[in-house]
Design an enzyme around this catalytic site. Structure first.
Site, short mmCIF file in Angstrom:
data_model
loop_
_atom_site.label_atom_id
_atom_site.label_comp_id
_atom_site.label_asym_id
_atom_site.label_seq_id
_atom_site.Cartn_x
_atom_site.Cartn_y
_atom_site.Cartn_z
N LYS A 165 0.87 -1.08 -0.02
CA LYS A 165 0.12 -0.06 0.16
C LYS A 165 0.81 1.23 -0.08
O LYS A 165 1.92 1.25 0.83
CB LYS A 165 -1.04 -0.12 1.30
CG LYS A 165 -1.95 1.05 1.31
CD LYS A 165 -2.72 0.98 2.72
CE LYS A 165 -3.62 2.08 2.80
NZ LYS A 165 -4.63 1.86 3.93
N SER B 156 -9.06 1.53 2.94
CA SER B 156 -8.32 2.29 1.85
C SER B 156 -7.09 1.43 1.53
O SER B 156 -6.32 1.98 0.66
CB SER B 156 -7.63 3.40 2.70
OG SER B 156 -6.84 3.01 3.90
N SER C 96 -9.61 -0.68 7.19
CA SER C 96 -8.82 -0.54 5.72
C SER C 96 -8.41 -1.73 5.24
O SER C 96 -8.04 -1.73 4.28
CB SER C 96 -7.91 0.83 5.77
OG SER C 96 -8.66 2.00 5.75
#
Lengths: 425, 48
Positions: A67, A141, A165
Site C-alpha cells: 500500500k 483504504s 482499511s
C-alpha cells in the site's frame, strides 16, 4: 491452477521449492497481469517492472503489492495524495522484513487519499475497482493491495488498518485480511492516520498465507494452538444493520466452527463517537505540517475540523475508549473470540451515496470500527457470495491472540476456499 | 474569501458541530477516575 499468478503463497513456495516454477516465471506471470488489468482496475500507483527478490527465506520469489502509505526504498510514497510525496531511502520496518524473507515488491498499491477513506476511491489518481465486477467499489483504504491480490497482480498485499482499511477491502474482494494487535507489527516508515489505531497487516488468498505473512511481519514463528470447538461470542449489535444473507451466513459459519454465545455490550454504542473524536484529532495533528498541500474537500474538511477539536473532547474519547476495552475484556471471559459480519452487504456500485439509509462511509465502517477500539487482532474471512459478490465475517480476539483467530478462520475458510472463490473461478 | 473558502468553512463548521455533539454523548459515561487509553506499543520509559 494453470497460471502461477493465481497460486497462493504456500502453493507458489511449494512449486518453487520443487523447481516446477522459478521466481522469474512467477514474477513474469504477475507482471503480465499488471499490464493487462491495471489500466482497468487501478490496483497500482507505481510498478517496478524489474521487480526481483533481494533476500532468501519463506517468501522467496513471492510477489507482493505494498500500500502506498508504506515506504519502499527506491519507490515514491505518495499516500494517494494530490501534491504530497516523499522518496524514502529506507524500507519501512514491515517491508524490510518481507524483503529479508525473499519477497518481491511489485509496486505501490492504490489507496484512498492519505488512507483517510473506506471506499477505495481517489479523486487525484482515479478509483480502484472490484475484480469481481469493475462497476463496483473494492473498498479501502488498502484498495490496491486487495485488488492486486484478488486479480493476480500480486500473490498477497501489505496494507494498513485504522478503521477497517484491511478488513473492508478484504471482505468486498473475497480475501483473508488480518488486522494484527496494535503495536505487534512495526509501523515505522508508514504515513500515519491515527496513532491509537494504526496497524500494518496482510491481505491474502488464504488463512495459511495470512499466517505465513504474519510470522514474517512479527519476525518469528507464532505458535499455533489447536482451537477445538471454540466458544464464540456473537456480537448481536453488529448484526442489526446486516443484510439477511450476511447475518445468516455468519451465524451458520460460526455454528459450524464452534459454540455460539450471544453477547451484548452496553458501551459499544459509544464506539463510533470515540473513534471519530480520536481519529479526527490525531489525523489533524499528523497533517498540520502538510496542510499547505492540496486535499480533496472531504479530507480537508475532516482535518480542519479535527484541528479545532478541544483537547478535552479528545481526552474524554480516550477515557471512554478505556471503558470499552475493559467491557470487552470482561465479556470475553470464557470465550475464545467474538464474531460479527465484516460488512453487512456486498460491494455497491461506484457512485453509491447511501446504503440502508446511511451514508456509504458510515455503512461500510459500522461493523469494523468497534473491534478497532479493543486493540486486539481481527481477521476477516470470506464466507460466500451473493449475486456473484463476496461477503465475509470478522473473528475478533484478545490482544496478542492472532494464532487463535487465524485457527478459527482456517475452519471457517473451508466453506469457500480460494480455488472456488477467485474471480472468474 | 472566495466561494470555495466559504463552502469549506461551512463544511468544517458542520463537521465540528457533529464532533462536539458526539463528545457530549460521552458525558453519559462514568469517566471520573478513568485514565485515558494510550498508544499500545509506544515505548514510554518506565518512570514508576
Amino acid at each position: 491452477v494453470s497460471d502461477p499468478a493465481e497460486l497462493t503463497i504456500a502453493g507458489a513456495a511449494h512449486e518453487i521449492a520443487t523447481r516446477r516454477l522459478s521466481p522469474g516465471e512467477l514474477a513474469a506471470a504477475v507482471l503480465a497481469r499488471v499490464e493487462r488489468l491495471n489500466p482497468r482496475l487501478r490496483a497500482y500507483l507505481h510498478v517496478d517492472p524489474q521487480a526481483a527478490a533481494s533476500g532468501d527465506g519463506p517468501m522467496s520469489g513471492i510477489p507482493i503489492c505494498v500500500k502506498d502509505v508504506i515506504d519502499v526504498a527506491g519507490m515514491p510514497t505518495t499516500a494517494g495524495a494530490a501534491s504530497w510525496s516523499r522518496r524514502p531511502a529506507r524500507d519501512a520496518g514491515s517491508v524490510a522484513r518481507l524483503r529479508a524473507a525473499g519477497a518481491v515488491i511489485v509496486g505501490k498499491g492504490h489507496t484512498n487519499e492519505f488512507a483517510y477513506g473506506i471506499d477505495g476511491e481517489n479523486p487525484h489518481w482515479g478509483d480502484c475497482s472490484n475484480p469481481y465486477d469493475a462497476s463496483r467499489i473494492c473498498g479501502g483504504s488498502s484498495s490496491g493491495p486487495a485488488v492486486a491480490t484478488a486479480s493476480g497482480m500480486a500473490l498477497a498485499g501489505l496494507g494498513t488498518d485504522t478503521s477497517g482499511s484491511i478488513r473492508v477491502p478484504a471482505a468486498l474482494c473475497g480475501l483473508v485480511g488480518l488486522r494484527p494487535t496494535v503495536g505487534r507489527v512495526p509501523r515505522d516508515g508508514v504515513v500515519p492516520l491515527a496513532w491509537s489505531y494504526d496497524v500494518v497487516g496482510p491481505l491474502c488468498r488464504s488463512v495459511e498465507d495470512a499466517a505465513l505473512l504474519f510470522d514474517v511481519l512479527v519476525g518469528g514463528s507464532v505458535e499455533r494452538p489447536a482451537v477445538v470447538r471454540p466458544r464464540l461470542g456473537v456480537v448481536e449489535e453488529l448484526f442489526e444493520a446486516a443484510e439477511g444473507y450476511v447475518a445468516d451466513g455468519v451465524l451458520e459459519a460460526a455454528r459450524d466452527a464452534g459454540q455460539l454465545v450471544p453477547v451484548r455490550f452496553e458501551r459499544l454504542r459509544y464506539a463510533d463517537a470515540v473513534h471519530q473524536l480520536v481519529q479526527y484529532a490525531e489525523a489533524a495533528a499528523i497533517h498540520t505540517p502538510w496542510l499547505d498541500s492540496r486535499y480533496a474537500p472531504d479530507v480537508r474538511t475532516r482535518l480542519e475540523a479535527g484541528r479545532l477539536l478541544p483537547a478535552g473532547a479528545y481526552l474524554a474519547a480516550q477515557r471512554a475508549r478505556r471503558l470499552i476495552i475493559e467491557e470487552v475484556a470482561e465479556k470475553m471471559t470464557g470465550l475464545d473470540a467474538l464474531v460479527a459480519p465484516t460488512v453487512g452487504f456486498v460491494a455497491p456500485a461506484h457512485g453509491t451515496a447511501e446504503v440502508g439509509g446511511r451514508p456509504l462511509r458510515a455503512a461500510l465502517q459500522s461493523c469494523v470500527v468497534p473491534p478497532s477500539e479493543a486493540g486486539g487482532p481481527v481477521v476477516s474471512v470470506p464466507l460466500g457470495s451473493h449475486r456473484g459478490l463476496p461477503y465475509a465475517m470478522q473473528i475478533i480476539g484478545r490482544p496478542g491472540a492472532e494464532a487463535v483467530v487465524l485457527g478459527i478462520a482456517a475452519a471457517v475458510e473451508r466453506r469457500w476456499p480460494w480455488r472456488e472463490r477467485r474471480p472468474g473461478a | 474569501m472566495n466561494d470555495d473558502d466559504d463552502t469549506l468553512a461551512e463544511a468544517v463548521r458542520a463537521a465540528l458541530a457533529k464532533l462536539l455533539e458526539l463528545a457530549r454523548t460521552l458525558e453519559e459515561l462514568p469517566l471520573e477516575d478513568v485514565e485515558p487509553a494510550g498508544w499500545v506499543g509506544i515505548p514510554f520509559p518506565n518512570w514508576r
